[in-house]
Design an enzyme around this catalytic site. Structure first.
Site, short mmCIF file in Angstrom:
data_model
loop_
_atom_site.label_atom_id
_atom_site.label_comp_id
_atom_site.label_asym_id
_atom_site.label_seq_id
_atom_site.Cartn_x
_atom_site.Cartn_y
_atom_site.Cartn_z
N GLU A 47 0.81 -1.25 0.05
CA GLU A 47 -0.02 0.08 -0.05
C GLU A 47 0.80 1.46 0.09
OE1 GLU A 47 -0.70 -2.55 1.96
OE2 GLU A 47 -2.55 -3.43 1.76
N PHE A 109 -10.65 -6.92 15.15
CA PHE A 109 -9.51 -7.32 14.14
C PHE A 109 -9.23 -6.26 13.14
CE2 PHE A 109 -8.75 -9.82 10.19
CZ PHE A 109 -7.47 -10.14 10.64
N GLN A 110 -7.94 -5.94 12.96
CA GLN A 110 -7.55 -5.09 12.02
C GLN A 110 -8.29 -3.66 12.18
OE1 GLN A 110 -7.86 -6.83 7.97
NE2 GLN A 110 -5.85 -7.76 8.23
N LYS A 159 -17.00 -0.21 7.76
CA LYS A 159 -17.51 -1.15 6.86
C LYS A 159 -19.01 -1.14 6.77
CE LYS A 159 -17.15 -6.00 5.43
NZ LYS A 159 -16.56 -7.28 5.65
N MET A 471 24.24 7.80 0.51
CA MET A 471 24.16 9.15 1.11
C MET A 471 24.69 8.83 2.43
SD MET A 471 24.17 12.19 0.80
CE MET A 471 23.14 12.99 -0.53
C1 LIG Z 1 12.72 5.23 4.23
C2 LIG Z 1 14.01 5.67 4.36
N1 LIG Z 1 14.86 5.18 5.09
C3 LIG Z 1 15.95 5.69 5.65
C4 LIG Z 1 16.35 6.98 4.92
C5 LIG Z 1 17.88 7.45 5.12
N2 LIG Z 1 18.56 7.64 3.93
C6 LIG Z 1 18.83 8.52 3.47
S1 LIG Z 1 19.66 8.32 1.84
C7 LIG Z 1 20.10 6.73 2.40
C8 LIG Z 1 20.69 6.00 1.42
C9 LIG Z 1 20.17 5.66 0.01
O1 LIG Z 1 20.59 4.73 -0.75
P1 LIG Z 1 20.61 4.55 -2.05
O2 LIG Z 1 19.05 4.33 -2.45
O3 LIG Z 1 21.11 3.39 -2.45
O4 LIG Z 1 20.89 5.85 -2.85
P2 LIG Z 1 22.47 6.43 -3.06
O5 LIG Z 1 22.51 7.27 -1.73
O6 LIG Z 1 23.28 5.27 -2.90
O7 LIG Z 1 22.21 6.97 -4.25
C10 LIG Z 1 19.23 6.57 3.48
C11 LIG Z 1 19.32 5.38 4.06
C12 LIG Z 1 15.63 7.61 4.22
N3 LIG Z 1 15.61 8.63 3.59
N4 LIG Z 1 14.21 7.01 3.87
#
Ligand SMILES: Cc1ncc(C[n+]2csc(CCOP(=O)(O)OP(=O)(O)O)c2C)c(N)n1
Lengths: 556, 168
Positions: A47, A109-110, A159, A471
């Site tokens: 979702e 439930f749910q 519902k 990142m």
């Molecule tokens: C849902 C979620 N979890 C964790 C983060 C923290 N976070 C920011 S950038 C990143 C790394 C992203 O890795 P990737 O998609 O491989 O992209 P890259 O930076 O390597 O281009 C993370 C874990 C986030 N922004 N969103």
């Protein structure tokens, strides 16, 4: 008519074309009615993706997107996507099933308290308790979602209300007391703003997502050209001015362009339109354009003075305000041909352009993204995931038209880009749609491949594959002494094979030429293509301003 | 120096609204001192009187954040100089000792309160007035058997015809 039928008919009357969703016990009456309706339902595999698809659909189409889920886990799975839409002011209407009214509060439930959970991340949330209330609720929901500062609205429908029957009326118009959308620019303040800008020697414009939401790009450009003001954008404002325009200076902020992050300190007047001065945009707030006069145009009164104190605030729709401002400016001002400030801008752009040409290696993200721009038509839509891929895209992929760059700016939600690209493609099927992804983010919603294949919604996914949560790794490299903690993803999965397993196309490329060919092929393909682009795992996104520092403190 | 501000808000009188408003206080990090709420001039409206501690700009932000909520029909700051501000407190005191009992009666008179309930060992005092006056009374009785306090929080209206209301 049953509540379920009233809901579906209300949606049809709102000219909804498509619903992204996944059924379950508490929403089955609605799904039963959907079978006999003209509405297209697109079945997701999670979702969260349904909400992102509705969001991508909304941003590409200018219409509210609709997503649907069952109660409890289905509904809570939507929440990440709803929160993403909320922070980026994207109009979606989320419909969730709820346990029957007699069961509410009994930990049935749910059961999940969706009004409680969703209120902080929606513009409004409804829980109609009578069939008669459904049409007016739906009408209000679309009105609230798509007017003023747009945002997500939840309709949580028990519902028993779906199953009950009553005579209903479908209103043509609704009024929501306590909700104002009629913010028109105050003529006195527009005059004042025009005077300030006309007197300014070094004006600069900061355009935010509000410019795109109010479709004010043309007006923005006219104002900028009249006063010869360079235009920087926030991440959300990217595309509000064509980035090949001589006055465009790219993104400002943490991963802003050198031009934007330096010129902001020399400007004597800042005109900020439809932006909220987020920390990612301003860097250390006290040191953000401290000497210039600031004029702030925004439709949301609560944004005035929330982050940045300003000299002149104009509460208005961006388009109306910029139109009025342009008229006021042209009354007093003849078009400037050339100023010391505009010459300076030209100079800076030229020196930076020369520097950018001189990078050696082949498969670097900047090169790939510049090549992507060359290959894609101007109207192609690009979505991004979150992380380095997103920041590379914002720095190096020049956006030429508004609403063709779709990214999770405020929430920074990994997994957004791919489902959003499917939503966008659903809205504008004739336009190529490309998701610029990181491997980590793509894995969060990769199961949307199933949706894109079975529903025939072909998009192109470009994975800048560094086998890292890139990142986070970059921050660890720069600020944690290269102590890499939980960022290595290993060389799995094999993305081309994964794509093939879903019936999509997958390829791995090894050079810019191969990349170019692969993208061109993918645009002709009838199924989704996943292009795996192996890149160096130590690559940094630069320039960068460390969190909490002033935009002057640029690394790289 | 943080100051105290009073804000009057007219809200929809229906389930869930109190939650949405108080959730916003928490989410936006406002330093709320008290909230008083009750049915307003129309059955379907409730009036909230909110006191907040902070700077001028916090009070302004609170007003615009309140007005942004769709269930809030109107919100405005009240100038304390131009408003009638009242709070009601019920204060239960241990009054078993006859000496203390007579002290209580004395203080209640000075504070223009009323004794609204008496038992052989306790008394409930009702005081209406400013927050400071009630604070002072409570502080005074802390030493002799303060048992229980229930306060409404400050509620207020602007003096004269000016008002925070909606036209119907
Ligand atoms: C849902 C979620 N979890 C964790 C983060 C923290 N976070 C920011 S950038 C990143 C790394 C992203 O890795 P990737 O998609 O491989 O992209 P890259 O930076 O390597 O281009 C993370 C874990 C986030 N922004 N969103």
């Amino acid at each position: 008519m049953s509540g379920a039928k009233a809901l579906v008919e209300s949606l049809e009357r709102e000219k909804v074309e498509v619903i992204f969703g996944l059924p379950g016990g508490a929403i089955m009456p609605v799904y039963d009615v959907l079978l006999d309706s003209k509405l297209r339902h697109i079945l997701v595999r999670h979702e969260q993706s349904a909400a992102h698809m509705a969001d991508g659909y909304a941003r590409a189409s200018r219409k509210a997107g609709v997503c649907m889920a069952t109660s409890g886990p289905g509904a809570t799975n939507l929440i990440t996507g709803i929160a993403t839409a909320h922070l980026d002011s994207s109009p979606i209407v989320a419909i969730t099933g709820q346990v029957s009214t007699s069961q509410i509060g009994l930990d049935a439930f749910q059961e999940a308290d969706m009004i409680g959970i969703a209120s902080p991340v929606t513009k409004y949330s409804f829980q109609p308790r009578r069939v008669e209330d459904i049409p007016v609720t739906v009408k209000k929901a679309f009105h609230i979602a798509s007017t003023g500062r747009p945002g997500p609205v939840l309709i949580d429908l028990p519902k028993d209300v779906q199953m009950d029957s009553a005579e209903v009326e479908f209103p043509m118009k609704v009024e929501v007391r306590g909700y104002r959308t009629d913010y028109k620019p105050d003529p006195g303040k527009i005059g004042l703003a025009a005077d300030i800008l006309a007197d300014s020697e070094r004006p600069l414009i900061l355009a935010g997502g509000g410019v795109i939401l109010s479709n004010a790009s043309e007006e923005l450009q006219k104002v900028a050209e009249t006063i010869l003001a360079p235009v920087a954008t926030s991440l959300m404002g990217k595309g509000s001015i064509p980035e090949d325009h001589p006055l465009s200076i790219g993104i400002i902020g943490m991963h802003g362009s050198k031009e934007a992050n330096s010129l902001i300190y020399e400007a004597d007047t800042l005109l900020a339109v439809g932006c909220r001065f987020s920390d990612r945009t301003t860097g250390k707030l006290d040191e953000f354009c401290p000497t210039s006069k600031v004029i702030h145009i925004d439709i949301d009164p609560s944004e005035i003075g929330k982050n940045k104190c300003v000299d002149l605030a104009i509460i208005s729709d961006a388009k109306m305000a910029l139109e009025a401002l342009y008229r006021a400016l042209t009354k007093t001002l003849t078009e400037k041909k050339d100023t010391a400030w505009s010459r300076k801008l030209k100079e800076i752009k030229e020196t930076n352009a020369v520097k950018a040409e001189n990078s050696g290696r082949d498969l670097t993200p900047p090169k790939i993204l510049k090549e992507l721009r060359r290959v894609l038509p101007p109207e192609a839509i690009v979505t991004t995931e979150v992380g380095q891929n997103q920041m590379w895209a914002s720095l190096y992929f020049k956006v030429l038209k508004p609403r063709t760059f779709i990214t999770s700016g405020g929430f920074g939600c990994m997994g957004y880009g791919f489902p959003a690209s499917i939503g966008a493609k659903t809205a504008v099927p004739n336009v190529p749609v490309v998701d610029i992804a990181g491997d980590g983010s793509f894995m969060m919603t990769e199961n949307s491949l199933a949706t894109s294949v079975t529903e025939n919604i072909p998009v192109t996914v470009i994975i800048l594959n560094n086998r890292m949560l890139g990142m986070v790794a970059q921050w660890q490299r720069l600020f944690y002494n290269r102590r890499y903690s939980a960022v290595s993803l290993g060389d799995v999965p094999d993305f081309p094979k994964l794509a093939e397993a879903y019936g999509a196309e997958g390829l791995r490329i090894g050079s810019v030429e191969e990349f170019s060919r692969a993208v061109k092929e993918s645009l002709k393909s009838e199924v989704t293509t996943v292009i795996d682009v192996p890149i160096d795992s130590e690559e940094n996104v630069l320039p960068m301003v460390p969190a909490g520092y002033s935009l002057k403190d640029v690394i790289g | 120096m943080p100051k105290t501000f009073i804000i009057s808000a007219l809200v929809e009188h229906k389930p869930g609204v109190l939650y949405k408003v108080s959730n916003m206080f928490w989410r936006r990090g406002f330093n709320i001192e008290s909230v008083a709420i009750g049915t307003a001039e129309q059955e379907d409206l409730a009036r909230m009187t909110i006191t907040i501690k902070g700077e001028e700009k916090d009070a302004e932000q609170l007003v615009s954040q309140l007005e942004k909520l769709i269930d809030v029909l109107k919100a405005a700051r009240l100038d304390p100089q131009k408003a009638v501000i009242r709070e009601l407190a019920l204060i239960k005191l241990n009054a078993a000792d006859p000496k203390i009992r007579s002290d209580i009666f004395h203080y209640v008179e000075v504070f223009r309160g009323r004794i609204v309930d008496v038992s052989p060992t306790s008394a409930i005092v009702e005081i209406v007035g400013s927050k400071d006056k009630i604070d002072a009374f409570i502080n005074l009785t802390r030493d002799f058997g303060l048992m229980e306090v229930a306060r409404t929080g400050e509620t207020a209206l602007i003096r004269g015809p000016e008002s925070v209301r909606i036209d119907v």
